[in-house]
Design an enzyme around this catalytic site. Structure first.
Site, PDB file in Angstrom:
ATOM      1  N   LYS A   1       0.869   4.130  -2.787  1.00  0.00           N
ATOM      2  CA  LYS A   1       0.491   5.506  -2.460  1.00  0.00           C
ATOM      3  C   LYS A   1       1.644   6.481  -2.732  1.00  0.00           C
ATOM      4  CE  LYS A   1      -3.794   5.019  -1.224  1.00  0.00           C
ATOM      5  NZ  LYS A   1      -4.815   5.302  -2.267  1.00  0.00           N
TER       6      LYS A   1
ATOM      7  N   TYR B   1       0.832  -1.215   0.000  1.00  0.00           N
ATOM      8  CA  TYR B   1       0.000   0.000   0.000  1.00  0.00           C
ATOM      9  C   TYR B   1       0.865   1.262   0.000  1.00  0.00           C
ATOM     10  CZ  TYR B   1      -3.874   3.004   1.738  1.00  0.00           C
ATOM     11  OH  TYR B   1      -4.838   3.982   1.916  1.00  0.00           O
TER      12      TYR B   1
HETATM   13  P1  NAP Z   1     -13.398   2.027   1.528  1.00  0.00           P
HETATM   14  O1  NAP Z   1     -14.431   2.480   2.504  1.00  0.00           O
HETATM   15  O2  NAP Z   1     -12.844   0.654   1.615  1.00  0.00           O
HETATM   16  O3  NAP Z   1     -13.966   2.299   0.047  1.00  0.00           O
HETATM   17  C1  NAP Z   1     -13.212   1.966  -1.090  1.00  0.00           C
HETATM   18  C2  NAP Z   1     -14.149   1.773  -2.254  1.00  0.00           C
HETATM   19  O4  NAP Z   1     -13.375   1.414  -3.413  1.00  0.00           O
HETATM   20  C3  NAP Z   1     -15.157   0.638  -2.030  1.00  0.00           C
HETATM   21  O5  NAP Z   1     -16.454   1.052  -2.393  1.00  0.00           O
HETATM   22  C4  NAP Z   1     -14.628  -0.466  -2.936  1.00  0.00           C
HETATM   23  O6  NAP Z   1     -15.623  -1.319  -3.466  1.00  0.00           O
HETATM   24  C5  NAP Z   1     -14.032   0.351  -4.067  1.00  0.00           C
HETATM   25  N1  NAP Z   1     -13.123  -0.457  -4.877  1.00  0.00           N
HETATM   26  C6  NAP Z   1     -12.194  -1.355  -4.449  1.00  0.00           C
HETATM   27  N2  NAP Z   1     -11.565  -1.925  -5.491  1.00  0.00           N
HETATM   28  C7  NAP Z   1     -12.102  -1.381  -6.609  1.00  0.00           C
HETATM   29  C8  NAP Z   1     -11.884  -1.591  -7.988  1.00  0.00           C
HETATM   30  N3  NAP Z   1     -10.958  -2.453  -8.440  1.00  0.00           N
HETATM   31  N4  NAP Z   1     -12.623  -0.883  -8.874  1.00  0.00           N
HETATM   32  C9  NAP Z   1     -13.560  -0.013  -8.441  1.00  0.00           C
HETATM   33  N5  NAP Z   1     -13.817   0.234  -7.147  1.00  0.00           N
HETATM   34  C10 NAP Z   1     -13.108  -0.457  -6.231  1.00  0.00           C
HETATM   35  O7  NAP Z   1     -12.115   2.988   1.578  1.00  0.00           O
HETATM   36  P2  NAP Z   1     -11.945   4.532   2.033  1.00  0.00           P
HETATM   37  O8  NAP Z   1     -11.442   4.510   3.417  1.00  0.00           O
HETATM   38  O9  NAP Z   1     -13.133   5.321   1.675  1.00  0.00           O
HETATM   39  O10 NAP Z   1     -10.704   4.938   1.102  1.00  0.00           O
HETATM   40  C11 NAP Z   1     -10.839   5.626  -0.130  1.00  0.00           C
HETATM   41  C12 NAP Z   1      -9.464   5.992  -0.668  1.00  0.00           C
HETATM   42  O11 NAP Z   1      -8.772   6.797   0.272  1.00  0.00           O
HETATM   43  C13 NAP Z   1      -8.575   4.777  -0.925  1.00  0.00           C
HETATM   44  O12 NAP Z   1      -7.767   4.998  -2.068  1.00  0.00           O
HETATM   45  C14 NAP Z   1      -7.716   4.732   0.322  1.00  0.00           C
HETATM   46  O13 NAP Z   1      -6.516   4.053   0.094  1.00  0.00           O
HETATM   47  C15 NAP Z   1      -7.529   6.201   0.596  1.00  0.00           C
HETATM   48  N6  NAP Z   1      -7.185   6.499   1.993  1.00  0.00           N
HETATM   49  C16 NAP Z   1      -8.009   6.175   3.030  1.00  0.00           C
HETATM   50  C17 NAP Z   1      -7.639   6.487   4.337  1.00  0.00           C
HETATM   51  C18 NAP Z   1      -8.507   6.148   5.526  1.00  0.00           C
HETATM   52  O14 NAP Z   1      -8.050   6.383   6.663  1.00  0.00           O
HETATM   53  N7  NAP Z   1      -9.713   5.652   5.362  1.00  0.00           N
HETATM   54  C19 NAP Z   1      -6.415   7.108   4.580  1.00  0.00           C
HETATM   55  C20 NAP Z   1      -5.596   7.422   3.511  1.00  0.00           C
HETATM   56  C21 NAP Z   1      -5.989   7.119   2.215  1.00  0.00           C
HETATM   57  P3  NAP Z   1     -16.086  -2.640  -2.668  1.00  0.00           P
HETATM   58  O15 NAP Z   1     -16.859  -2.131  -1.503  1.00  0.00           O
HETATM   59  O16 NAP Z   1     -16.919  -3.392  -3.656  1.00  0.00           O
HETATM   60  O17 NAP Z   1     -14.818  -3.358  -2.273  1.00  0.00           O
END
Ligand code: NAP
Length: 251
Positions: free
Chosen positions: A156, A152
């Site tokens: 990133k 990851y």
């Molecule tokens: P999340 O709640 O897990 O949501 C991610 C979404 O992406 C889910 O709806 C998932 O679908 C979808 N997804 C996964 N693989 C995919 C694919 N191949 N094609 C299309 N859609 C896909 O994550 P989040 O926390 O909102 O994170 C969103 C972004 O922010 C990510 O890039 C993450 O790395 C980044 N981020 C998050 C945090 C944090 O603290 N939450 C911190 C830093 C960065 P499914 O539900 O069907 O799997």
């Protein structure tokens, strides 16, 4: 000339992507909500429509070139040329390096890096034609290194280099590219991490908040507000930047 106001947000069925999609709809964009499965996008689409906004849901795996091409073509046909792209779709396959499988590595690299590459290559055709565009890529504070996240953090950090190169190549077409690097944001993703380490989500959030200068964890809306600025017309001189949205400074 008014710019075409169609935005694509990937991984927008839930979490940060859903909040960004809702915010951009409030800002006046017609929003394409892309996620793996079209049915899963319906909650976000319905929430946007309930507020009087315009949205469609499209099912596509961002790491699959054919599905990406079909999804972007569908968006262009139904909503007009997409000028705004938020590459947000993401997955975790955390493990210490010695336990990390080939598949853990490939899945994470494919969704975050290859997915952002494929989506951007497809959408830039419309942006360069329109001589206008805004690209926002979701990086993370994990780009700076994080135990259990070799895959990851590599993805990133890779997205930061990708973003800067997009800014250099596409600037002359009126397209900006920036990355948002969130810290701890309360979503299903961080809830899953809490579960993996055997903590309750409440305790996990409390522990994280204690380490964050502003004294709280982030919300999806914190990221949506930052994205809203970066995709606005007035942000046209901000490009190639990585904005840490983490409640405190990062190197
Ligand atoms: P999340 O709640 O897990 O949501 C991610 C979404 O992406 C889910 O709806 C998932 O679908 C979808 N997804 C996964 N693989 C995919 C694919 N191949 N094609 C299309 N859609 C896909 O994550 P989040 O926390 O909102 O994170 C969103 C972004 O922010 C990510 O890039 C993450 O790395 C980044 N981020 C998050 C945090 C944090 O603290 N939450 C911190 C830093 C960065 P499914 O539900 O069907 O799997």
């Amino acid at each position: 000339m008014a710019q075409a106001r169609t935005a694509i947000v990937t991984g927008a069925a839930r979490g940060i992507g859903a909040a960004v999609a809702k915010r951009l709809a409030k800002d006046g964009f017609a929003v394409a909500v892309i996620d793996l499965d079209a049915a899963s996008t319906q909650e976000t689409v319905a929430a946007i429509e309930a507020e009087g906004g315009k949205a469609i849901g499209v099912g596509a795996d961002v790491s699959d070139a054919e599905q990406v091409a079909a999804a972007v073509a569908e968006v262009a046909e139904k909503l007009g040329p997409p000028t705004v792209l938020v590459n947000n779709a993401g997955v975790l396959r955390d493990n210490l390096l010695f336990k990390m499988t080939d598949s853990d590595w490939d899945t994470v690299i494919n969704v975050h890096l290859r997915g952002s590459f494929l989506m951007t290559r497809e959408v830039q055709k419309h942006q360069t034609e329109q001589k206008y565009g805004r690209i926002v890529n979701l990086s993370s504070t994990s780009a700076l290194g994080n135990r259990g996240q070799a895959n990851y953090s590599a993805a990133k950090a890779g997205l930061q280099g990708f973003t800067k190169t997009l800014a250099i190549e596409l600037g002359k077409f009126g397209v900006t590219a920036n990355a948002i690097a969130p810290g701890f944001i309360a979503t299903d993703m961080t809830a899953a991490t809490a579960e993996r380490v055997g903590a309750s989500f409440e305790d996990f959030k409390k522990g994280a908040a204690a380490m964050i200068p502003v004294g709280r964890v982030g919300t999806p809306e914190d990221i949506a507000a930052t994205a809203s600025f970066l995709v606005s017309e007035e942000a046209g001189f901000v490009s190639g930047q990585v904005i840490y949205v983490a409640g405190g400074p990062r190197d």
